[in-house]
Design an enzyme around this catalytic site. Structure first.
Site: not given
Length: 418
Positions: A86, A80-82, A46
């Protein structure tokens, strides 16, 4: 306008440790429930998909999104979503090895997770309307070894990706007000659509499957997302107010904005009224379904933003859920509850009929407490425009969209109408 930098290479061992710790937390919290999703979260780096200079601890915060692009007004337009949402969305999609997946909204990291879950035999297509976002996603996917397994497409996702259809799953990673026909039409017969759907200002990430010409929900999660751009964008109505000191409050309406907004001129300079509900909640317990209940049943429902201290409450707190009733404005409050460890819901209101506006909100708090709070969770259905017959049970609220109707069912609630 700000954009992101290029990938960076932090200490590999530190990143690995934080990645495993994040995954462990998601497992403990029940956000990850399958081995393939666990493997994906332990594998995809990530830290290589967030902006340069982002601290590793921020990159691997399980409940925090990382903004990757902002607009001229400073609002986030890509992120970038949590990790928690996700994970939940991938689990909601019920993916298996070899499946074909369309991701609406590109960032790179989520597409890489999807590639790991569907495996080398599967295929992921990610689509974005923003050339800068799509180019960045492609660059990062190539740099991390996923470029050969993910196809990045620049287009308005309202039309889907017909050249790659059909898909076993369509996962929408931006906030959507409506369900584009292409998303349904490009699904396989037993495919899943996972979409953050906005319903009168309240968003739920809903997994849908097909059933007899319409879509029915299989699960729903609470989360917020950056709003969709392009043909599927939906702009809320905004009503600015000021208090006696000239400080600003803004009311935002997804639908049902006041026909005569001037009735609210000077409303915040009036004496407030407060009504307590007698309904209490323990500390740390979610009451997100109350927000959705308001969106379904509270006339004049709106979101509120305010400058600091404009709506301050002394020992209590206020929440950004309100309602306009003619010339008056009410909003949700909680205060310490007498004799218990939790807090009591209530409403505070301004205007010539403040007491009535606060009482109307409290009536809905009590109705939620009686009829829905301890019952089954609400379920959702989507009926495309042109559906021949709507088979709607009792306790259903219908919200009209451009491409169909959303039906929200409260199983324990009596039949009501908005």
């Amino acid at each position: 306008m700000t954009t992101t930098g290029s990938p960076r290479i932090p200490t590999a061992s530190a990143a690995r440790a934080l990645r495993d710790a994040m995954t462990d937390q998601l497992l403990t919290d029940g956000k990850i429930t399958s081995p393939r999703v666990e493997y994906a979260f332990r594998t995809v780096p990530r830290e290589q998909f967030v902006p340069a200079g982002t601290a590793l601890e921020a990159a691997y915060d399980a409940y925090q999104a990382v903004v990757t692009k902002t607009g001229e007004n400073g609002a986030a337009i890509s992120s970038v979503s949590a990790p928690f949402i996700q994970a939940r969305m991938i689990e909601q999609a019920a993916l298996q090895p070899g499946m074909r997946v369309l991701e609406v909204g590109s960032g790179g990291y989520n597409a890489a997770l999807l590639a790991e879950v569907v495996g080398p035999e599967g295929r992921v297509v990610t689509i974005d309307i923003d050339a800068e976002v799509a180019d960045r996603a492609g660059t990062l996917l190539d740099a991390t070894g996923y470029g050969g397994r993910v196809t990045v497409t620049l287009a308005d996702a309202e039309q889907g990706a017909p050249e790659f259809a059909p898909f076993d799953a369509v996962i929408v990673t931006v906030g959507a007000w409506d369900i584009a026909p292409a998303w349904r039409e490009q699904l396989t017969d037993d495919g899943r659509l996972v979409v953050p759907l906005r319903m009168n200002g309240i968003t739920r990430v809903i997994a849908f499957r097909r059933e007899a010409g319409h879509l029915v929900s299989t699960s729903a999660e609470v989360a917020g997302f950056v709003a969709m751009q392009g043909a599927g964008a939906r702009h809320e109505s905004a009503l600015p107010l000021t208090d006696a000191q000239g400080r600003r409050v803004e009311l935002r309406f997804d639908e049902g904005a006041p026909e005569n907004p001037h009735q609210l001129d000077g409303v915040l300079a009036t004496e407030p009224a407060e009504v307590r509900s007698g309904v209490t909640i323990d500390r740390g317990v979610s009451f997100a379904d109350l927000h959705l209940w308001f969106a379904c049943f509270l006339t004049g429902f709106c979101w509120i933003t305010a400058e600091k201290d404009v709506l301050a409450l002394g020992t209590g707190r206020w929440f950004p859920f309100g309602a306009v009733r003619d010339d008056s404005l009410a909003y949700l409050t909680v205060r310490p509850a007498a004799g218990v460890t939790g807090s009591e819901f209530g409403a505070r209101a301004y205007g010539c009929h403040a007491e009535a506006a606060a009482a109307a909100m409290v009536e809905q708090i009590r109705a939620w407490d009686r009829q829905a709070r301890r019952g089954p969770a609400p379920t959702f259905a989507f009926w495309p425009t042109g559906s021949d017959e709507l088979d709607l049970p009792d306790g259903v609220v219908v919200m009209e969209k451009i491409h169909g109707l959303v039906a929200i069912s409260w199983p324990a609630a009596e039949k009501r109408s908005t």
